[in-house]
Motif scaffolding. Structure first.
Motif, PDB file in Angstrom:
ATOM      1  N   ARG A   1      -2.622  -0.582   9.416  1.00  0.00           N
ATOM      2  CA  ARG A   1      -1.268  -1.108   9.235  1.00  0.00           C
ATOM      3  C   ARG A   1      -1.282  -2.501   8.605  1.00  0.00           C
ATOM      4  O   ARG A   1      -0.347  -2.888   7.909  1.00  0.00           O
ATOM      5  CB  ARG A   1      -0.538  -1.141  10.577  1.00  0.00           C
TER       6      ARG A   1
ATOM      7  N   GLN B   1      -2.978  -3.533   6.193  1.00  0.00           N
ATOM      8  CA  GLN B   1      -3.210  -3.530   4.749  1.00  0.00           C
ATOM      9  C   GLN B   1      -1.883  -3.731   4.004  1.00  0.00           C
ATOM     10  O   GLN B   1      -0.828  -3.279   4.448  1.00  0.00           O
ATOM     11  CB  GLN B   1      -3.868  -2.223   4.313  1.00  0.00           C
ATOM     12  N   ALA B   2      -1.962  -4.414   2.879  1.00  0.00           N
ATOM     13  CA  ALA B   2      -0.754  -4.851   2.184  1.00  0.00           C
ATOM     14  C   ALA B   2       0.002  -3.732   1.468  1.00  0.00           C
ATOM     15  O   ALA B   2       1.231  -3.734   1.436  1.00  0.00           O
ATOM     16  CB  ALA B   2      -1.110  -5.953   1.181  1.00  0.00           C
ATOM     17  N   THR B   3      -0.715  -2.786   0.877  1.00  0.00           N
ATOM     18  CA  THR B   3      -0.063  -1.743   0.087  1.00  0.00           C
ATOM     19  C   THR B   3      -0.416  -0.363   0.637  1.00  0.00           C
ATOM     20  O   THR B   3      -1.368  -0.201   1.404  1.00  0.00           O
ATOM     21  CB  THR B   3      -0.508  -1.812  -1.382  1.00  0.00           C
ATOM     22  N   GLU B   4       0.360   0.627   0.202  1.00  0.00           N
ATOM     23  CA  GLU B   4       0.106   2.000   0.633  1.00  0.00           C
ATOM     24  C   GLU B   4      -1.267   2.463   0.168  1.00  0.00           C
ATOM     25  O   GLU B   4      -1.986   3.139   0.916  1.00  0.00           O
ATOM     26  CB  GLU B   4       1.197   2.927   0.085  1.00  0.00           C
ATOM     27  N   LYS B   5      -1.644   2.106  -1.044  1.00  0.00           N
ATOM     28  CA  LYS B   5      -2.963   2.489  -1.548  1.00  0.00           C
ATOM     29  C   LYS B   5      -4.068   1.871  -0.687  1.00  0.00           C
ATOM     30  O   LYS B   5      -5.048   2.528  -0.355  1.00  0.00           O
ATOM     31  CB  LYS B   5      -3.141   2.076  -3.003  1.00  0.00           C
ATOM     32  N   GLU B   6      -3.894   0.616  -0.325  1.00  0.00           N
ATOM     33  CA  GLU B   6      -4.896  -0.051   0.506  1.00  0.00           C
ATOM     34  C   GLU B   6      -4.949   0.578   1.896  1.00  0.00           C
ATOM     35  O   GLU B   6      -6.039   0.702   2.486  1.00  0.00           O
ATOM     36  CB  GLU B   6      -4.593  -1.547   0.598  1.00  0.00           C
ATOM     37  N   ARG B   7      -3.801   1.005   2.412  1.00  0.00           N
ATOM     38  CA  ARG B   7      -3.794   1.672   3.719  1.00  0.00           C
ATOM     39  C   ARG B   7      -4.540   3.002   3.641  1.00  0.00           C
ATOM     40  O   ARG B   7      -5.316   3.344   4.540  1.00  0.00           O
ATOM     41  CB  ARG B   7      -2.351   1.881   4.204  1.00  0.00           C
ATOM     42  N   LYS B   8      -4.308   3.746   2.568  1.00  0.00           N
ATOM     43  CA  LYS B   8      -5.002   5.028   2.412  1.00  0.00           C
ATOM     44  C   LYS B   8      -6.512   4.824   2.251  1.00  0.00           C
ATOM     45  O   LYS B   8      -7.312   5.555   2.842  1.00  0.00           O
ATOM     46  CB  LYS B   8      -4.445   5.790   1.208  1.00  0.00           C
ATOM     47  N   ASP B   9      -6.885   3.831   1.468  1.00  0.00           N
ATOM     48  CA  ASP B   9      -8.308   3.559   1.257  1.00  0.00           C
ATOM     49  C   ASP B   9      -8.983   3.134   2.567  1.00  0.00           C
ATOM     50  O   ASP B   9     -10.091   3.581   2.881  1.00  0.00           O
ATOM     51  CB  ASP B   9      -8.499   2.463   0.208  1.00  0.00           C
TER      52      ASP B   9
END
Length: 253
Positions: A25, A27-35
C-alpha cells in the motif's frame, strides 16, 4: 465445487500478511504496487507453510482442488488475481487451493465481472456454489443456474474436460454404492464399519457429486431429478443416513 469453511491462521501469520499488505500500500503508483506485490509473493517463504496448511484443512477430499475437486491442490490461487488487485495479494480471504491445471491452464488471470463490477466467479469459501450450479448427476455435467454459475463452468472448463465429466459419472456410481453399503452395515449393527464408510467416501476425489446428491434429494423436484432411482432417493432421505454423512462435513442440506 462445494461450500468450504475458511480456516483460521496462526496470529503470527496474520500479522505478517498485514505487514506485507501495508508495504504494498505504501507504493506510490499502481504499477509500483503490482511490482512490489509480485516481488513479495515470490519470496513468501515465511508465510507459505501456514497458508498451505490452512488451505489443506479447508479443501475437499484429501487436499483436492477447490475448483474442479478432482486433482490434488498444489497451488495457492488468488481468487481475485494479484495482477488486478495487488492489495489482495496477501489477503487470506483471497486465497484458495487449486490444482496446477485449474490455476495455470484454466483460470490464469481471468476474473470476469458483471456490469456493476462485482465478480462473476463464485468463491466457495464465501458462498454456496450450489446456489449457482446444478450437477446433472447421471451425465456428470454442470448446468448454470445463474450467470455466475455459467461463468464458473466456462472459466474452469467444468464441462469441457472429459476426464472431469467421466470422473463425475464414476463418482456417482461409487457414491450410490457407498450409501447402500452404509445402510447394510448399520442394519447389521456394524457401526464401526459404517463410520469408516462415511470417512472414506468423503475423502475421495470429486465429492461435489456426493454433495449434489444430498442437496438435490431435498429439492422439491427430487422425484424428477432421481427418476428411475427411487431406492437411492429413499436412502438419501433417510434421516439417520443424512445425519451420519452430512454431519461429517458440517453440512445441513
Amino acid at each position: 465445487m462445494i461450500r468450504l469453511r475458511r480456516a483460521l491462521l496462526p496470529a503470527a501469520t496474520t500479522e505478517r500478511l498485514a505487514d506485507y499488505t501495508a508495504e504494498i500500500r505504501q507504493q506510490a503508483t499502481e504499477k509500483e504496487r503490482k511490482d512490489r506485490a509480485r516481488e513479495l509473493w515470490a519470496n513468501r517463504r515465511q508465510v507459505r507453510p501456514a497458508l498451505v496448511a490452512g488451505l489443506a484443512e479447508m479443501a475437499p477430499g484429501r487436499e483436492r482442488c477447490m475448483y474442479c475437486g478432482d486433482s490434488q491442490g498444489t497451488d495457492i490461487d488468488h481468487f481475485e488475481p494479484k495482477s488486478l488487485a495487488p492489495l489482495r495479494t496477501f489477503d487470506w480471504l483471497n486465497h484458495l487451493l487449486a490444482c496446477s491445471f485449474c490455476n495455470s491452464n484454466q483460470k490464469r488471470d481471468l476474473f470476469p465481472t458483471a456490469a456493476d463490477g462485482s465478480p462473476l466467479l463464485v468463491d466457495p469459501s464465501a458462498e454456496d456454489p450450489l446456489d449457482h450450479l446444478r450437477l446433472v448427476l447421471p451425465l456428470g455435467t454442470y448446468r448454470g443456474l445463474t450467470g455466475r454459475g455459467e461463468a464458473c463452468i466456462e472459466v474452469f472448463g467444468l464441462n469441457d474436460r472429459a476426464v472431469l465429466v467421466e470422473g463425475r459419472r464414476d463418482a456417482y456410481a461409487t457414491a450410490r454404492h457407498s450409501v447402500e453399503l452404509w445402510r447394510i452395515a448399520m442394519d447389521k449393527g456394524q457401526r464401526d464399519k459404517a463410520t469408516e464408510i462415511v470417512r472414506v467416501t468423503w475423502n475421495r476425489p470429486l465429492i461435489d457429486v456426493l454433495v449434489a446428491m444430498f442437496h438435490q434429494s431435498g429439492h422439491p423436484a427430487a422425484d424428477a431429478l432421481f427418476a428411475g432411482e427411487e431406492e437411492i432417493l429413499d436412502l438419501l432421505l433417510d434421516a439417520e443416513l443424512r445425519s451420519a454423512f452430512l454431519h461429517f462435513r458440517g453440512l445441513s442440506y
